[in-house]
Design a protein around this motif. Sequence first.
Motif, PDB file in Angstrom:
ATOM      1  N   GLU A  64      -7.909  12.595  -1.631  1.00  0.00           N
ATOM      2  CA  GLU A  64      -7.651  11.584  -2.662  1.00  0.00           C
ATOM      3  C   GLU A  64      -6.169  11.566  -3.037  1.00  0.00           C
ATOM      4  O   GLU A  64      -5.578  10.494  -3.219  1.00  0.00           O
ATOM      5  CB  GLU A  64      -8.506  11.864  -3.902  1.00  0.00           C
ATOM      6  N   VAL A  65      -5.584  12.758  -3.135  1.00  0.00           N
ATOM      7  CA  VAL A  65      -4.149  12.850  -3.434  1.00  0.00           C
ATOM      8  C   VAL A  65      -3.329  12.185  -2.330  1.00  0.00           C
ATOM      9  O   VAL A  65      -2.404  11.409  -2.604  1.00  0.00           O
ATOM     10  CB  VAL A  65      -3.723  14.330  -3.604  1.00  0.00           C
ATOM     11  N   GLN A  66      -3.660  12.484  -1.088  1.00  0.00           N
ATOM     12  CA  GLN A  66      -2.928  11.912   0.045  1.00  0.00           C
ATOM     13  C   GLN A  66      -2.995  10.382   0.015  1.00  0.00           C
ATOM     14  O   GLN A  66      -1.973   9.702   0.152  1.00  0.00           O
ATOM     15  CB  GLN A  66      -3.522  12.427   1.356  1.00  0.00           C
ATOM     16  N   HIS A  67      -4.176   9.866  -0.184  1.00  0.00           N
ATOM     17  CA  HIS A  67      -4.375   8.420  -0.149  1.00  0.00           C
ATOM     18  C   HIS A  67      -3.662   7.724  -1.301  1.00  0.00           C
ATOM     19  O   HIS A  67      -2.976   6.701  -1.107  1.00  0.00           O
ATOM     20  CB  HIS A  67      -5.872   8.104  -0.175  1.00  0.00           C
ATOM     21  N   LEU A  68      -3.804   8.270  -2.508  1.00  0.00           N
ATOM     22  CA  LEU A  68      -3.178   7.654  -3.673  1.00  0.00           C
ATOM     23  C   LEU A  68      -1.655   7.762  -3.594  1.00  0.00           C
ATOM     24  O   LEU A  68      -0.937   6.820  -3.967  1.00  0.00           O
ATOM     25  CB  LEU A  68      -3.695   8.311  -4.954  1.00  0.00           C
ATOM     26  N   SER A  69      -1.163   8.876  -3.095  1.00  0.00           N
ATOM     27  CA  SER A  69       0.283   9.065  -2.935  1.00  0.00           C
ATOM     28  C   SER A  69       0.868   8.027  -1.991  1.00  0.00           C
ATOM     29  O   SER A  69       1.919   7.438  -2.265  1.00  0.00           O
ATOM     30  CB  SER A  69       0.582  10.476  -2.413  1.00  0.00           C
ATOM     31  N   ASN A  70       0.192   7.793  -0.869  1.00  0.00           N
ATOM     32  CA  ASN A  70       0.666   6.787   0.081  1.00  0.00           C
ATOM     33  C   ASN A  70       0.742   5.412  -0.574  1.00  0.00           C
ATOM     34  O   ASN A  70       1.712   4.663  -0.381  1.00  0.00           O
ATOM     35  CB  ASN A  70      -0.255   6.731   1.300  1.00  0.00           C
ATOM     36  N   LYS A  71      -0.291   5.088  -1.358  1.00  0.00           N
ATOM     37  CA  LYS A  71      -0.344   3.764  -1.990  1.00  0.00           C
ATOM     38  C   LYS A  71       0.774   3.572  -3.009  1.00  0.00           C
ATOM     39  O   LYS A  71       1.442   2.525  -3.028  1.00  0.00           O
ATOM     40  CB  LYS A  71      -1.699   3.555  -2.668  1.00  0.00           C
ATOM     41  N   VAL A  72       0.981   4.555  -3.870  1.00  0.00           N
ATOM     42  CA  VAL A  72       1.990   4.369  -4.919  1.00  0.00           C
ATOM     43  C   VAL A  72       3.404   4.452  -4.345  1.00  0.00           C
ATOM     44  O   VAL A  72       4.326   3.817  -4.869  1.00  0.00           O
ATOM     45  CB  VAL A  72       1.806   5.359  -6.091  1.00  0.00           C
ATOM     46  N   HIS A  73       3.571   5.210  -3.258  1.00  0.00           N
ATOM     47  CA  HIS A  73       4.883   5.270  -2.616  1.00  0.00           C
ATOM     48  C   HIS A  73       5.253   3.907  -2.051  1.00  0.00           C
ATOM     49  O   HIS A  73       6.379   3.413  -2.251  1.00  0.00           O
ATOM     50  CB  HIS A  73       4.885   6.333  -1.509  1.00  0.00           C
ATOM     51  N   VAL A  74       4.313   3.271  -1.355  1.00  0.00           N
ATOM     52  CA  VAL A  74       4.547   1.922  -0.816  1.00  0.00           C
ATOM     53  C   VAL A  74       4.784   0.937  -1.961  1.00  0.00           C
ATOM     54  O   VAL A  74       5.679   0.082  -1.901  1.00  0.00           O
ATOM     55  CB  VAL A  74       3.362   1.467   0.053  1.00  0.00           C
ATOM     56  N   MET A  75       3.989   1.067  -2.996  1.00  0.00           N
ATOM     57  CA  MET A  75       4.112   0.189  -4.161  1.00  0.00           C
ATOM     58  C   MET A  75       5.502   0.293  -4.788  1.00  0.00           C
ATOM     59  O   MET A  75       6.132  -0.724  -5.132  1.00  0.00           O
ATOM     60  CB  MET A  75       3.030   0.593  -5.167  1.00  0.00           C
ATOM     61  N   LEU A  76       5.995   1.513  -4.918  1.00  0.00           N
ATOM     62  CA  LEU A  76       7.316   1.729  -5.515  1.00  0.00           C
ATOM     63  C   LEU A  76       8.419   1.176  -4.619  1.00  0.00           C
ATOM     64  O   LEU A  76       9.352   0.520  -5.107  1.00  0.00           O
ATOM     65  CB  LEU A  76       7.519   3.228  -5.766  1.00  0.00           C
ATOM     66  N   LEU A  77       8.308   1.396  -3.317  1.00  0.00           N
ATOM     67  CA  LEU A  77       9.303   0.850  -2.394  1.00  0.00           C
ATOM     68  C   LEU A  77       9.290  -0.679  -2.414  1.00  0.00           C
ATOM     69  O   LEU A  77      10.349  -1.317  -2.345  1.00  0.00           O
ATOM     70  CB  LEU A  77       9.045   1.357  -0.973  1.00  0.00           C
ATOM     71  N   ASP A  78       8.118  -1.272  -2.513  1.00  0.00           N
ATOM     72  CA  ASP A  78       8.014  -2.730  -2.584  1.00  0.00           C
ATOM     73  C   ASP A  78       8.658  -3.253  -3.871  1.00  0.00           C
ATOM     74  O   ASP A  78       9.310  -4.318  -3.866  1.00  0.00           O
ATOM     75  CB  ASP A  78       6.549  -3.170  -2.529  1.00  0.00           C
ATOM     76  N   ALA A  79       8.466  -2.533  -4.963  1.00  0.00           N
ATOM     77  CA  ALA A  79       9.073  -2.940  -6.234  1.00  0.00           C
ATOM     78  C   ALA A  79      10.596  -2.867  -6.150  1.00  0.00           C
ATOM     79  O   ALA A  79      11.306  -3.759  -6.639  1.00  0.00           O
ATOM     80  CB  ALA A  79       8.562  -2.048  -7.367  1.00  0.00           C
ATOM     81  N   ILE A  80      11.108  -1.808  -5.522  1.00  0.00           N
ATOM     82  CA  ILE A  80      12.558  -1.659  -5.344  1.00  0.00           C
ATOM     83  C   ILE A  80      13.108  -2.785  -4.470  1.00  0.00           C
ATOM     84  O   ILE A  80      14.155  -3.377  -4.764  1.00  0.00           O
ATOM     85  CB  ILE A  80      12.889  -0.278  -4.740  1.00  0.00           C
ATOM     86  N   ASP A  81      12.382  -3.089  -3.406  1.00  0.00           N
ATOM     87  CA  ASP A  81      12.824  -4.157  -2.504  1.00  0.00           C
ATOM     88  C   ASP A  81      12.772  -5.512  -3.213  1.00  0.00           C
ATOM     89  O   ASP A  81      13.671  -6.351  -3.037  1.00  0.00           O
ATOM     90  CB  ASP A  81      11.940  -4.174  -1.264  1.00  0.00           C
ATOM     91  N   ALA A  82      11.741  -5.734  -4.002  1.00  0.00           N
ATOM     92  CA  ALA A  82      11.633  -6.983  -4.769  1.00  0.00           C
ATOM     93  C   ALA A  82      12.812  -7.125  -5.726  1.00  0.00           C
ATOM     94  O   ALA A  82      13.355  -8.222  -5.911  1.00  0.00           O
ATOM     95  CB  ALA A  82      10.315  -7.028  -5.531  1.00  0.00           C
ATOM     96  N   PHE A  83      13.227  -6.012  -6.328  1.00  0.00           N
ATOM     97  CA  PHE A  83      14.377  -6.033  -7.238  1.00  0.00           C
ATOM     98  C   PHE A  83      15.654  -6.321  -6.459  1.00  0.00           C
ATOM     99  O   PHE A  83      16.490  -7.106  -6.893  1.00  0.00           O
ATOM    100  CB  PHE A  83      14.494  -4.693  -7.979  1.00  0.00           C
ATOM    101  N   SER A  84      15.796  -5.696  -5.317  1.00  0.00           N
ATOM    102  CA  SER A  84      16.994  -5.880  -4.502  1.00  0.00           C
ATOM    103  C   SER A  84      17.197  -7.342  -4.114  1.00  0.00           C
ATOM    104  O   SER A  84      18.322  -7.840  -4.099  1.00  0.00           O
ATOM    105  CB  SER A  84      16.890  -5.010  -3.245  1.00  0.00           C
ATOM    106  N   HIS A  85      16.109  -8.030  -3.799  1.00  0.00           N
ATOM    107  CA  HIS A  85      16.191  -9.414  -3.345  1.00  0.00           C
ATOM    108  C   HIS A  85      15.789 -10.416  -4.433  1.00  0.00           C
ATOM    109  O   HIS A  85      15.740 -11.617  -4.174  1.00  0.00           O
ATOM    110  CB  HIS A  85      15.299  -9.607  -2.109  1.00  0.00           C
ATOM    111  N   MET A  86      15.500  -9.899  -5.625  1.00  0.00           N
ATOM    112  CA  MET A  86      15.031 -10.743  -6.725  1.00  0.00           C
ATOM    113  C   MET A  86      13.938 -11.690  -6.240  1.00  0.00           C
ATOM    114  O   MET A  86      14.026 -12.904  -6.365  1.00  0.00           O
ATOM    115  CB  MET A  86      16.190 -11.516  -7.355  1.00  0.00           C
ATOM    116  N   ASN A  87      12.880 -11.091  -5.704  1.00  0.00           N
ATOM    117  CA  ASN A  87      11.767 -11.836  -5.113  1.00  0.00           C
ATOM    118  C   ASN A  87      10.555 -11.760  -6.048  1.00  0.00           C
ATOM    119  O   ASN A  87       9.839 -10.752  -6.066  1.00  0.00           O
ATOM    120  CB  ASN A  87      11.433 -11.241  -3.747  1.00  0.00           C
ATOM    121  N   PRO A  88      10.302 -12.813  -6.828  1.00  0.00           N
ATOM    122  CA  PRO A  88       9.180 -12.750  -7.782  1.00  0.00           C
ATOM    123  C   PRO A  88       7.811 -12.684  -7.117  1.00  0.00           C
ATOM    124  O   PRO A  88       6.882 -12.089  -7.674  1.00  0.00           O
ATOM    125  CB  PRO A  88       9.347 -14.038  -8.600  1.00  0.00           C
ATOM    126  N   GLN A  89       7.666 -13.290  -5.943  1.00  0.00           N
ATOM    127  CA  GLN A  89       6.383 -13.234  -5.239  1.00  0.00           C
ATOM    128  C   GLN A  89       6.069 -11.805  -4.804  1.00  0.00           C
ATOM    129  O   GLN A  89       4.933 -11.331  -4.934  1.00  0.00           O
ATOM    130  CB  GLN A  89       6.392 -14.167  -4.022  1.00  0.00           C
TER     131      GLN A  89
END
Length: 243
Positions: free
Chosen positions: A126-151
Motif C-alpha cells: 500500500e505504501v509503494q502504490h500510494l507513494s508512486n501516485k503522490v509522487h506523480v501527482m506532485l511532479l504533474d503539479a510542478i509541471d503545471a506551474f512551470s507551464h501555467m497549464n490550468p487543465q
Amino acid sequence: MLITQKHLSKSFDNELHEVLDLFMQMGHMAAEQILIATRALLAADEATAKKVIADDQLINQLDIKIDEQIILLVTKRQPAANDLRLVMAVSKGIVDFERVGDEAEKIARMACKLIKDGASPRGYSEVQHLSNKVHVMLLDAIDAFSHMNPQQAFSVLQSDAAVNEEYRSATRALMTYIMEDSRHVSRVMNILWVLRALERVGDHAKNIAELVIFCTSGKDVRHTNFMQVEKIVQQTTDAGSNK
C-alpha cells in the motif's frame, strides 16, 4: 520555463526568473525526497533514511532563501496584476514544498523505527502504490506551474480524490488487521503514519495545482465546488486559446 512574459525592466525579468528557478528546484527536491524516503522504508535502508532526515535542511534553506528574495522583489519592483499573483503563488507554494519535505522526513523516521523494532507484517504494498501516485501527482503539479497549464492543474485535483480514496481503503484494511491480530499493533501503526504522510503530500500537490488556477484565472478556488472549478478552468483555457 514558460510562465513569465518579457517586461520593460530586464532586471525585473532576471530577478523573477531567479525566484522561479529556485521554486522549481525546491519542488523537485521535495518530490525526490518523498521517493527516496519511501525506497528507504521498503528496502529497510537505514543509511538512506538518515540521509533524507539530514537533507531536509536543504529544503528548509531554500524556503528561507526564496522567501527573502520574494520580499526584496516586492519591495524593489512592486509588481502588479499578473506578476503580483505569480509572486504571491510562489510565496504560498514554498510553504507546501517545505511541508512535503517534512513529510519525507517523517517517512524516513518511521523507516528507522521499523528497522529498529522489526518490519510490519502488512502495509508495504500500500505504501509503494500510494507513494508512486503522490509522487506523480506532485511532479504533474510542478509541471503545471512551470507551464501555467490550468487543465493539467485540474487533472491533479482529480488525482487527489483517487489518492484520498486509496488512503482510506488502505487505512481500513490495516485497522481491520490490527483488530484481528493485536501482536504487531505498534509496527502497523508506523505504516499507518507513513500512509498519512503520503496522503498529506497529495494535499500539498493539490494546493500547488490550485495556485496554477489562481494565477491563470485570477480566482481563488481553494474552497470552491469541484464542478465550479472545472468551469473556471474551461473558461480560462477557452480565453487563452482565443488570444
